[in-house]
Design a protein around this motif. Structure first.
Motif, short mmCIF file in Angstrom:
data_model
loop_
_atom_site.label_atom_id
_atom_site.label_comp_id
_atom_site.label_asym_id
_atom_site.label_seq_id
_atom_site.Cartn_x
_atom_site.Cartn_y
_atom_site.Cartn_z
N GLU A 185 0.82 -1.21 0.00
CA GLU A 185 0.00 0.00 0.00
C GLU A 185 0.85 1.27 0.00
OE1 GLU A 185 -3.44 0.37 -0.13
OE2 GLU A 185 -3.29 -1.74 -0.68
N ASN A 186 2.01 1.21 0.65
CA ASN A 186 2.78 2.44 0.88
C ASN A 186 4.07 2.56 0.07
OD1 ASN A 186 0.91 3.30 2.89
ND2 ASN A 186 1.89 1.91 4.36
N ALA A 187 4.42 1.54 -0.66
CA ALA A 187 5.65 1.61 -1.46
C ALA A 187 5.56 2.76 -2.46
CB ALA A 187 5.86 0.28 -2.20
N GLU A 188 6.70 3.39 -2.69
CA GLU A 188 6.77 4.45 -3.69
C GLU A 188 7.18 3.83 -5.02
OE1 GLU A 188 9.80 8.01 -4.71
OE2 GLU A 188 8.91 8.12 -2.70
N VAL A 189 6.33 3.98 -6.01
CA VAL A 189 6.53 3.32 -7.29
C VAL A 189 6.65 4.39 -8.38
CG1 VAL A 189 5.60 1.66 -8.94
CG2 VAL A 189 5.20 1.33 -6.49
N ILE A 190 7.66 4.23 -9.23
CA ILE A 190 7.85 5.14 -10.37
C ILE A 190 7.85 4.30 -11.64
CG2 ILE A 190 9.32 6.87 -11.44
CD1 ILE A 190 10.51 7.45 -8.70
N CYS A 191 6.83 4.49 -12.46
CA CYS A 191 6.68 3.74 -13.71
C CYS A 191 6.97 4.66 -14.89
CB CYS A 191 5.27 3.18 -13.82
SG CYS A 191 4.78 2.09 -12.46
N ASP A 192 8.10 4.46 -15.53
CA ASP A 192 8.53 5.32 -16.64
C ASP A 192 8.42 6.79 -16.28
OD1 ASP A 192 9.23 3.23 -18.27
OD2 ASP A 192 7.36 3.22 -19.41
N GLY A 193 8.91 7.11 -15.07
CA GLY A 193 8.96 8.51 -14.63
C GLY A 193 7.70 9.01 -13.94
N LYS A 194 6.64 8.22 -13.94
CA LYS A 194 5.39 8.64 -13.32
C LYS A 194 5.25 7.99 -11.96
CE LYS A 194 0.40 8.90 -14.10
NZ LYS A 194 -0.73 8.55 -15.02
N LYS A 195 5.07 8.83 -10.91
CA LYS A 195 4.97 8.32 -9.55
C LYS A 195 3.56 7.84 -9.22
CE LYS A 195 8.66 11.11 -7.43
NZ LYS A 195 8.98 12.06 -6.34
N GLN A 196 3.52 6.79 -8.41
CA GLN A 196 2.26 6.36 -7.83
C GLN A 196 2.55 5.77 -6.45
OE1 GLN A 196 1.18 3.35 -10.86
NE2 GLN A 196 1.41 1.78 -9.30
N THR A 197 1.56 5.81 -5.58
CA THR A 197 1.71 5.25 -4.24
C THR A 197 1.09 3.86 -4.22
OG1 THR A 197 1.63 7.43 -3.21
CG2 THR A 197 1.19 5.54 -1.80
N GLY A 198 1.86 2.88 -3.80
CA GLY A 198 1.38 1.51 -3.79
C GLY A 198 1.63 0.84 -5.12
N ILE A 199 1.66 -0.48 -5.10
CA ILE A 199 2.02 -1.22 -6.30
C ILE A 199 0.81 -1.57 -7.16
CG2 ILE A 199 4.00 -2.20 -5.10
CD1 ILE A 199 2.48 -4.87 -5.02
N TYR A 200 -0.39 -1.25 -6.70
CA TYR A 200 -1.59 -1.62 -7.45
C TYR A 200 -2.23 -0.40 -8.09
CZ TYR A 200 -1.08 -5.91 -4.76
OH TYR A 200 -0.58 -7.06 -4.19
N ASN A 201 -2.74 -0.60 -9.29
CA ASN A 201 -3.57 0.40 -9.96
C ASN A 201 -4.96 -0.21 -10.04
OD1 ASN A 201 -4.82 2.21 -11.71
ND2 ASN A 201 -2.93 2.65 -12.80
N LYS A 202 -5.76 0.04 -9.02
CA LYS A 202 -7.01 -0.69 -8.85
C LYS A 202 -8.11 -0.28 -9.81
CE LYS A 202 -6.04 -2.00 -4.08
NZ LYS A 202 -6.49 -2.03 -2.67
N GLU A 203 -7.89 0.79 -10.55
CA GLU A 203 -8.90 1.17 -11.54
C GLU A 203 -9.03 0.10 -12.62
OE1 GLU A 203 -6.89 3.95 -14.89
OE2 GLU A 203 -7.05 4.89 -12.92
N TYR A 204 -7.98 -0.70 -12.81
CA TYR A 204 -8.05 -1.76 -13.81
C TYR A 204 -8.98 -2.89 -13.39
CZ TYR A 204 -4.41 0.22 -16.75
OH TYR A 204 -3.71 1.04 -17.61
#
Length: 375
Positions: A260-279
């Motif tokens: 839930e709290n990991a800092e994730v950067i995907c091709d330069g774009k930051k997101q909080t947590g490893i899940y993108n639950k909109e999918y």
């Protein structure tokens, strides 16, 4: 007789005219979630295209894509073929226990490309100071061969593993065929029934094997608090052969404070947590892991472990990596399909302790992007 002819002619006219009229008046769809692709739309009238015949071809493609009951007819076609006893529909085997298994034969495996890729990997490995592990994930049809239709051809996985052993020599190769066997993880399915990926229990079985060879402590499955994220997943194989009676898969995810709290950067774009639950509300629900595939994904896990991991991978890694968040403070995932910088440079310059090569076996054999291992 004349009346019958009139009725018959009227029915034929309606069957031909109504779909065409509906194509003209109904909103045209941009995208098919079921097929995971953009649809052809009616082209603008263009004299040169009409003369060349290109316009007529584009109209025909648009009609096929925009047909107002297209999805229903696709499901009807699959159900009809199943009723007739077809076991190979659209490149998918309709297997026992309601499994859809992708048809991959020996002719689909490029032996020349496999050897090239292994040579690239061998060169890459020789240049590393970090410990390198190679994990070839068996195709579902390899593990679930007993569920395939009788006499259904499927590629011989021994070719890939034996060739890898010959070329890579002493490098650590994880042969997951030994651990991804039916019943090896209780009653849990190790692969989805409508998709080509492994399930969370399948990824966990691979996690245990990886920890054993990498010297990490194996944590119990339940300690990761597996949570059902969706009970309505129809995967990529279902899209090739949609059926009215096909049951959806459940998707489970690892659920901890780190996920839930990991800092994730995907091709330069930051997101909080490893899940993108909109999918989880879309067709491609497997993309809830990190939001799909990117060239480079960096994860600052928040763990106190003083280790860094580099994963060179395909999409099977997306549901595997969540099990390792507590074992590494930083994890980098690279997908060579979308990454165009030097893999040698990133591996040697960023001080990784471990490097994991994780690919589904047939994907690795046929991938034409792995020259980037020596770029």
């Amino acid at each position: 007789m004349k009346k019958t002819y009139i009725i018959y002619s009227a029915l034929i006219f309606i069957m031909l005219a109504v779909p065409g009229l509906l194509l003209m008046v109904l909103p045209q769809r941009e995208y098919s979630a079921n097929e995971n692709r953009y649809l052809d739309k009616l082209p603008e009238i263009n004299a040169s295209k009409i003369i060349s015949g290109e316009f007529q071809e584009e109209v025909s493609n648009a009609f096929n894509d925009q047909f107002f009951i297209r999805d229903f007819m696709a499901g009807l076609s699959t159900s009809f073929k199943q009723a007739l006893g077809f076991k190979d529909i659209g490149g998918v085997y309709i297997a026992k226990d309601k499994y859809y298994i992708e048809k991959i034969t020996d002719n689909d495996i490029s032996k020349n490309q496999l050897i090239k890729n292994l040579m690239y990997l061998s060169y890459f490995t020789e240049k590393q100071q970090a410990d390198v592990y190679t994990m070839f994930v068996p195709s579902p049809g390899t593990i679930l061969s007993s569920r395939l239709p009788a006499f259904a051809p499927f590629y011989n996985a021994d070719t890939i593993y034996n060739t890898a052993s010959t070329i890579l020599g002493t490098q650590e190769i994880l042969d997951l065929r030994k651990v991804l066997t039916p019943g090896s993880n209780g009653s849990r399915d190790l692969y989805f029934k409508t998709d080509h990926h492994w399930t969370l229990p399948g990824a966990y079985a691979a996690y245990k094997e990886y920890c054993t060879v990498a010297g990490l402590k194996v944590q119990p499955y339940n300690s990761f608090n597996p949570e059902k994220a969706s009970r309505n997943f129809y995967g990529t194989l279902y899209s090739k052969a949609p059926g009215f009676t096909t049951e959806p898969d459940d998707i489970y995810v690892v659920q901890t404070s780190l996920t839930e709290n990991a800092e994730v950067i995907c091709d330069g774009k930051k997101q909080t947590g490893i899940y993108n639950k909109e999918y989880l509300d879309k067709k491609d629900k497997y993309a809830c892991f990190f939001g799909g595939n990117y060239g480079r994904t960096d994860i600052k896990t928040g763990s106190n472990a003083n280790r860094k991991l580099l994963v060179l991978k395909d999409s099977f890694a997306n549901s595997f990596v969540p099990f390792l968040l507590n074992d590494y403070s930083h994890i980098t995932m690279i997908d060579a399909r979308y990454y165009n910088k030097s893999l040698l440079d990133i591996a040697s310059s960023e001080n990784y302790n471990h490097i994991l090569i994780l690919y589904e076996a047939s994907n690795f054999a046929n991938d034409k992007n792995l020259y980037k291992f020596i770029k």
